[in-house]
Motif scaffolding. Structure first.
Motif, PDB file in Angstrom:
ATOM      1  N   ALA A 132       0.832  -1.210   0.000  1.00 36.10           N
ATOM      2  CA  ALA A 132       0.000   0.000   0.000  1.00 36.10           C
ATOM      3  C   ALA A 132       0.866   1.259   0.000  1.00 36.10           C
ATOM      4  CB  ALA A 132      -0.932  -0.003   1.211  1.00 36.10           C
ATOM      5  N   VAL A 133       1.939   1.244   0.778  1.00 38.57           N
ATOM      6  CA  VAL A 133       2.845   2.396   0.810  1.00 38.57           C
ATOM      7  C   VAL A 133       3.483   2.600  -0.563  1.00 38.57           C
ATOM      8  CG1 VAL A 133       5.026   3.257   1.782  1.00 38.57           C
ATOM      9  CG2 VAL A 133       3.280   2.275   3.287  1.00 38.57           C
ATOM     10  N   ASP A 134       3.914   1.514  -1.174  1.00 44.33           N
ATOM     11  CA  ASP A 134       4.518   1.604  -2.513  1.00 44.33           C
ATOM     12  C   ASP A 134       3.525   2.155  -3.536  1.00 44.33           C
ATOM     13  OD1 ASP A 134       6.945   0.639  -1.639  1.00 44.33           O
ATOM     14  OD2 ASP A 134       6.539  -1.435  -2.238  1.00 44.33           O
ATOM     15  N   VAL A 135       2.305   1.642  -3.513  1.00 44.70           N
ATOM     16  CA  VAL A 135       1.287   2.083  -4.475  1.00 44.70           C
ATOM     17  C   VAL A 135       0.952   3.559  -4.253  1.00 44.70           C
ATOM     18  CG1 VAL A 135      -1.086   1.739  -5.273  1.00 44.70           C
ATOM     19  CG2 VAL A 135       0.345  -0.236  -4.768  1.00 44.70           C
ATOM     20  N   ALA A 136       0.824   3.966  -3.010  1.00 42.24           N
ATOM     21  CA  ALA A 136       0.541   5.377  -2.719  1.00 42.24           C
ATOM     22  C   ALA A 136       1.690   6.259  -3.190  1.00 42.24           C
ATOM     23  CB  ALA A 136       0.299   5.569  -1.229  1.00 42.24           C
ATOM     24  N   TRP A 137       2.918   5.791  -3.015  1.00 41.96           N
ATOM     25  CA  TRP A 137       4.072   6.569  -3.465  1.00 41.96           C
ATOM     26  C   TRP A 137       4.035   6.742  -4.981  1.00 41.96           C
ATOM     27  CZ3 TRP A 137       8.321   5.791  -6.606  1.00 41.96           C
ATOM     28  CH2 TRP A 137       9.325   6.749  -6.513  1.00 41.96           C
ATOM     29  N   VAL A 138       3.768   5.657  -5.698  1.00 44.21           N
ATOM     30  CA  VAL A 138       3.689   5.732  -7.167  1.00 44.21           C
ATOM     31  C   VAL A 138       2.563   6.670  -7.586  1.00 44.21           C
ATOM     32  CG1 VAL A 138       3.175   4.405  -9.269  1.00 44.21           C
ATOM     33  CG2 VAL A 138       4.736   3.473  -7.556  1.00 44.21           C
ATOM     34  N   ALA A 139       1.418   6.593  -6.911  1.00 49.41           N
ATOM     35  CA  ALA A 139       0.247   7.398  -7.280  1.00 49.41           C
ATOM     36  C   ALA A 139       0.470   8.885  -7.082  1.00 49.41           C
ATOM     37  CB  ALA A 139      -0.968   6.951  -6.473  1.00 49.41           C
ATOM     38  N   THR A 140       1.367   9.247  -6.171  1.00 51.14           N
ATOM     39  CA  THR A 140       1.563  10.675  -5.865  1.00 51.14           C
ATOM     40  C   THR A 140       2.739  11.291  -6.608  1.00 51.14           C
ATOM     41  OG1 THR A 140       2.820  10.066  -3.885  1.00 51.14           O
ATOM     42  CG2 THR A 140       0.454  10.499  -3.611  1.00 51.14           C
ATOM     43  N   ARG A 141       3.389  10.544  -7.479  1.00 48.76           N
ATOM     44  CA  ARG A 141       4.484  11.102  -8.288  1.00 48.76           C
ATOM     45  C   ARG A 141       3.898  11.882  -9.455  1.00 48.76           C
ATOM     46  NH1 ARG A 141       7.452  11.600  -4.701  1.00 48.76           N
ATOM     47  NH2 ARG A 141       5.676  10.850  -3.593  1.00 48.76           N
ATOM     48  N   LYS A 142       4.622  12.896  -9.889  1.00 53.37           N
ATOM     49  CA  LYS A 142       4.206  13.658 -11.072  1.00 53.37           C
ATOM     50  C   LYS A 142       5.384  13.685 -12.028  1.00 53.37           C
ATOM     51  CE  LYS A 142       0.809  16.422  -8.790  1.00 53.37           C
ATOM     52  NZ  LYS A 142       0.232  17.684  -8.498  1.00 53.37           N
ATOM     53  N   PRO A 143       5.281  13.057 -13.155  1.00 50.99           N
ATOM     54  CA  PRO A 143       4.174  12.222 -13.630  1.00 50.99           C
ATOM     55  C   PRO A 143       4.257  10.826 -13.012  1.00 50.99           C
ATOM     56  CG  PRO A 143       5.885  12.243 -15.293  1.00 50.99           C
ATOM     57  CD  PRO A 143       6.342  13.159 -14.172  1.00 50.99           C
ATOM     58  N   ILE A 144       3.154  10.113 -13.077  1.00 49.99           N
ATOM     59  CA  ILE A 144       3.118   8.736 -12.575  1.00 49.99           C
ATOM     60  C   ILE A 144       3.927   7.859 -13.521  1.00 49.99           C
ATOM     61  CG2 ILE A 144       1.631   6.737 -12.163  1.00 49.99           C
ATOM     62  CD1 ILE A 144      -0.582   8.705 -11.363  1.00 49.99           C
ATOM     63  N   SER A 145       4.820   7.074 -12.959  1.00 48.74           N
ATOM     64  CA  SER A 145       5.652   6.181 -13.759  1.00 48.74           C
ATOM     65  C   SER A 145       4.787   5.104 -14.416  1.00 48.74           C
ATOM     66  CB  SER A 145       6.718   5.533 -12.876  1.00 48.74           C
ATOM     67  OG  SER A 145       7.343   4.467 -13.552  1.00 48.74           O
ATOM     68  N   GLN A 146       4.833   5.064 -15.731  1.00 45.14           N
ATOM     69  CA  GLN A 146       4.093   4.037 -16.469  1.00 45.14           C
ATOM     70  C   GLN A 146       4.582   2.640 -16.090  1.00 45.14           C
ATOM     71  OE1 GLN A 146       1.773   4.293 -19.373  1.00 45.14           O
ATOM     72  NE2 GLN A 146       1.354   6.216 -18.332  1.00 45.14           N
ATOM     73  N   LEU A 147       5.893   2.497 -15.991  1.00 46.81           N
ATOM     74  CA  LEU A 147       6.468   1.189 -15.678  1.00 46.81           C
ATOM     75  C   LEU A 147       6.014   0.706 -14.308  1.00 46.81           C
ATOM     76  CD1 LEU A 147       8.362  -1.180 -16.262  1.00 46.81           C
ATOM     77  CD2 LEU A 147      10.214   0.187 -15.269  1.00 46.81           C
ATOM     78  N   LEU A 148       6.100   1.563 -13.298  1.00 52.42           N
ATOM     79  CA  LEU A 148       5.693   1.152 -11.955  1.00 52.42           C
ATOM     80  C   LEU A 148       4.198   0.881 -11.878  1.00 52.42           C
ATOM     81  CD1 LEU A 148       7.927   3.517  -9.798  1.00 52.42           C
ATOM     82  CD2 LEU A 148       8.284   1.094 -10.323  1.00 52.42           C
ATOM     83  N   ALA A 149       3.405   1.698 -12.565  1.00 60.41           N
ATOM     84  CA  ALA A 149       1.951   1.467 -12.578  1.00 60.41           C
ATOM     85  C   ALA A 149       1.627   0.141 -13.267  1.00 60.41           C
ATOM     86  CB  ALA A 149       1.236   2.626 -13.267  1.00 60.41           C
ATOM     87  N   LYS A 150       2.353  -0.185 -14.329  1.00 60.35           N
ATOM     88  CA  LYS A 150       2.143  -1.466 -15.004  1.00 60.35           C
ATOM     89  C   LYS A 150       2.564  -2.629 -14.107  1.00 60.35           C
ATOM     90  CE  LYS A 150       2.542   0.195 -19.736  1.00 60.35           C
ATOM     91  NZ  LYS A 150       3.370   0.232 -20.950  1.00 60.35           N
ATOM     92  N   MET A 151       3.625  -2.448 -13.343  1.00 59.62           N
ATOM     93  CA  MET A 151       4.070  -3.507 -12.434  1.00 59.62           C
ATOM     94  C   MET A 151       3.036  -3.746 -11.332  1.00 59.62           C
ATOM     95  SD  MET A 151       8.134  -2.607 -12.184  1.00 59.62           S
ATOM     96  CE  MET A 151       8.463  -3.791 -10.907  1.00 59.62           C
ATOM     97  N   ILE A 152       2.454  -2.673 -10.811  1.00 60.26           N
ATOM     98  CA  ILE A 152       1.412  -2.803  -9.787  1.00 60.26           C
ATOM     99  C   ILE A 152       0.197  -3.510 -10.372  1.00 60.26           C
ATOM    100  CG2 ILE A 152      -0.230  -1.477  -8.387  1.00 60.26           C
ATOM    101  CD1 ILE A 152       2.103   0.614  -8.083  1.00 60.26           C
ATOM    102  N   THR A 153      -0.190  -3.106 -11.576  1.00 59.97           N
ATOM    103  CA  THR A 153      -1.338  -3.728 -12.229  1.00 59.97           C
ATOM    104  C   THR A 153      -1.076  -5.205 -12.494  1.00 59.97           C
ATOM    105  OG1 THR A 153      -1.887  -1.596 -13.227  1.00 59.97           O
ATOM    106  CG2 THR A 153      -2.902  -3.545 -14.211  1.00 59.97           C
ATOM    107  N   THR A 154       0.128  -5.536 -12.910  1.00 59.80           N
ATOM    108  CA  THR A 154       0.504  -6.932 -13.130  1.00 59.80           C
ATOM    109  C   THR A 154       0.445  -7.725 -11.822  1.00 59.80           C
ATOM    110  OG1 THR A 154       1.905  -6.293 -14.993  1.00 59.80           O
ATOM    111  CG2 THR A 154       2.326  -8.455 -14.004  1.00 59.80           C
TER     112      THR A 154
END
Length: 128
Positions: free
Chosen positions: A54-76
């Motif tokens: 949850a901490v990792d996902v929140a960190w990714v969500a609050t970055r500008k811009p949101i990292s496509q790679l990290l968002a794809k890894m979370i989705t995977t």
């Protein structure tokens, strides 16, 4: 539509993961009793892992811009959770109660919803 926003989908995932992790970490015996014949220690370890996720996902969500790679890894990871759920249910069938099965299916449905919303948000962000 708010669910097409990648940020909103990731933040929902973070909140859901934190709530699940907190419940598993703080009330492992109650959840273990509901699920069937489960060791509360396993649920505590899972809860701690979910809180870190949850901490990792929140960190990714609050970055500008949101990292496509990290968002794809979370989705995977979310898709992997959903696909692993039936396997876990079959392996753990001797220890799972009816309510334990219902709980696992409900969590898998919500995780699948998170993955779908994140995927839609990624698609929308790529088009922009």
């Amino acid at each position: 539509m708010p669910w097409t926003s990648l940020k909103t989908a990731l933040l929902f995932n973070a909140v859901f993961s934190a709530v699940c992790g907190g419940v598993l970490l703080l009330l492992p015996s109650a959840v273990a009793a509901l699920m069937g014949d489960f060791n509360p220690l396993i649920l505590m370890v899972l809860g701690a892992g979910l809180l870190l996720f949850a901490v990792d996902v929140a960190w990714v969500a609050t970055r500008k811009p949101i990292s496509q790679l990290l968002a794809k890894m979370i989705t995977t990871a979310d898709v992997a959770w959903v696909l692993a759920t039936p396997v876990v249910m079959m392996v753990a069938a001797p220890w799972l109660s009816f309510w334990g099965q219902v709980l696992l299916l409900d969590v898998a449905l919500l995780v699948g919803f998170c993955a779908l919303c994140q995927w839609r948000g990624l698609q929308r962000q790529q088009l922009a």
